[in-house]
Every structure is written in C-alpha cells, then in structure tokens.
Design an enzyme around this catalytic site. Sequence first.
Site, PDB file in Angstrom:
ATOM      1  N   CYS A  47       5.462   1.755  -0.107  1.00  0.00           N
ATOM      2  CA  CYS A  47       5.966   0.571   0.600  1.00  0.00           C
ATOM      3  C   CYS A  47       7.487   0.635   0.747  1.00  0.00           C
ATOM      4  CB  CYS A  47       5.553  -0.697  -0.154  1.00  0.00           C
ATOM      5  SG  CYS A  47       6.298  -2.209   0.475  1.00  0.00           S
ATOM      6  N   CYS A  50       9.288  -2.317  -0.824  1.00  0.00           N
ATOM      7  CA  CYS A  50       9.338  -2.199  -2.286  1.00  0.00           C
ATOM      8  C   CYS A  50      10.503  -1.311  -2.711  1.00  0.00           C
ATOM      9  CB  CYS A  50       8.029  -1.640  -2.823  1.00  0.00           C
ATOM     10  SG  CYS A  50       6.574  -2.652  -2.452  1.00  0.00           S
TER      11      CYS A  50
END
Length: 425
Positions: A47, A50
């Site tokens: 991600c 993230c």
Amino acid sequence: MEVLRFLAALSILQCGTAVTKVLELSDRFLELRGESTWLVMFYAPWCGHCKKLEPIWNHVAHALYGTEIRVGRVDCTRFTAVATEFAVKGFPTIMYIQGDRRHTFRGDRTNEDIVGFAVRMAAPPVQHLASQHDLIGLTERPGHLFFLYAGIQEGPLWDLYKEYAENMRAFHYFYSIGADCMVENFKLESNPAVMVFKDNKHFYYPMPEDWEVAENHSVINETLGEWLNHERFLTYTKITHGILPQLWKIKKYLAITVVKENKIGSITTDEDTFRDMVEEVIVNNRDKYHKYFQFGWTGTPDLANSIAMERLPLPSLLVVNATTMQHHLPEDPPHHLTPQAIQIFLDSIIATSAPAYGGDSWPVRVYRMYYNARTSLEDMWQGNPVLTAVLFGLPLGFLSLICYSIWCSDILDADEDEEHHEKKE
C-alpha cells in the site's frame, strides 16, 4: 511498569531498529489487547498510502512514548485473523483499542491530528480544570479550539454536555471548571454556562429562558447539539480531504477559498492577498454570516474542482450547500472581487437568488465520477506519460487482440463453409 514492558516484549515482536518505538504486532495481539491501551495501524506492505504514513507513525510513537498508550502496527497480509477481528476494510486503518472499546481514526493523517485523537480517547470525555491558570494555558495555544462547561456539575445541561462530549471527543476537546474559577477574567452570562474558545475569543451557548423547567429539557437537547455542531470548527478553517466529511455534517453553506499550496506549504502573493481579503470580510461580518456559512480555505484545488466539476481559476471562491450539494460561484472573475462584491455574493446566496449548479442527483453523480476519472487520467499523463501509456495501452492492446481473434475466427469459419458448399456442388 518496566515488568509490563518486558512481558509485552516477550509476547510481541518489537521492531529491531533502535530509532522507532513502534511495536510490530502478530496474531498474539488478539490475546493481549486487553492488557494495555493501544493505537494500532493496520497496513499492507504493497500500500502506497501506508508507506507514506510510516515516518509519521514513527513520530506518533515517539510522541506517545511514556504514556499509557502503546503504538503498534499489524501487517494484515500476514496476520489476516487480526484484520478480520477488527473488520479492517482498507489500508491504512488507524484504530484506538482499549479492551472492548475500539474507535477508528477518521481525520487527516498528520502527527498532530493522530496524537490528539489518541490523547482525547485515552482521557475522560470531559476533563476537569482545577484552576483558572489551567484555563489560561489552554487559551494561549495558537489555533486551539475547545468547549468548556462552567458551573455546578449536575442537572440537564451537565448531563447533555457529557453525552455530547462522549460522542464528539474523537474530534474535539471538552473541559469543565468551577464557576468560582471564572470570576477574575470571565463574566459568565449564566450559571451554569457552556462556552467555546476559538479564534482568540470565546462565545456562549445561548441558554433558553426557563431552562430549569422540566418541559424545556428537550429544547436544551436540540439547541445545545445544534450549537456544538455549528461551533466545532474555527471561523476560517483549513479544509482538507480528511476534515471535509465532518464539515458536511454542519448542514450550513460551506464557503471555500481555493488556492494552491506548493510542497512546502506556501502560496503565491496574489493568492495570499485574496485569502486574507476573504478572511477580513468574514471576521468583520461574523454576526451576519456565521448562522448561514462555515468558512474555510483549501490549498488543494482538486478538492474544490471535484465539487464544482470543473477546473476553477486560482484563486477562487466556491460556496457549497451541504444539504443539496449544489454550488455557487461569483459572477465576477476572482481578480475583480472586492470585499463589497463578496458580501453581495454571500447575501444573494442567503436570499436564494444566486444561480445554483450541480446537486446530488444521479446524473450529476455519474458526471462527477466521469470528471474525477478523467482528471485523474490527465494528471497521470502529465506526471508520467510513459507509465500511463503502458498502464492503459497494454490492456487495450490485449483487448484488441482478443476482439480481433474472435472476429477473424468467425470470418475464417464463414469462408471455410462457403468453400465446402462450393465443392459439394
């Protein structure tokens, strides 16, 4: 305390680097979550959001180190049982966990906002101030907004204040103080009283007449909730993607000054002058417009462009009806707007005589989806045309080959059938 840290370190694998205070959690977290107060980031290694949050998360862990709040993270691709238990639906998800209590963070992913969220959730819904000195300290924090209950802590107003504090503490601070501590610097309009401190000023909740009569308790419930909702943001607040969902809940017109911030957070002189001019109109006419408008500014033009479904010139002034999602734009170009012209524009919106565009109908929603998809593709092309061509060219190429093979096979089959019939004849 040291014994608890040692036991937690044995049961949970801590990150090996010495520069981080973030605990790397595993499935064992499901058994040990009730032993401490946790702030957890649920993430996936692939991600991009993230990865962008990771350095901020390290700062959050350092800021909360030494408190009762322990900061950790879970790789949901490895420990799927944890993700399932906490119903994680997207990455990253930030959650405050204390026993059976769990609250998902829904603000901007900044160090200040995340730490503030964790501190508020760990503290009582209403924090008591012991002296006027404590209150003065809070008012001296720049840009700080908080609500205050002053007076005896009993009765319908106190009960409702505590209830709203419990429901809204994920976003705002709520305090209480004795009325005797307010005598020196503040003259209470009533006792008890509810106040909001913001913009270096304080404003009172207008208590209904005969509020102590039992039949009027429902009036307090309705008016206090509406007042708290209307006062929960600064008069001229910065609007971001994280705060926008909360601004829609105010159910007022949202007046957005649109400028563009660069990577270091600065804007051009012309845009700064325009923003200051709008702020001056707001401050000088608060009593006139505060009932109808929530004012703010954004340094992210794409946020406003998505609402207006067009690329607005910079700077711009956009007003959105939070109930109908219709928007209004001044007829004059931005560089021709004056304080008087802005007031005329705002007055026409109050009088419902200003032209309205957009809305929330299904055709408008479909067009907004199309507009967002198109602008995203344009931005990708401008940023990296080669990568965009590869991402969209390859699928289209494969689709073309598949279609070609299907159509050509039909043609070849038809030719063979014709040939076969000719031989038979």
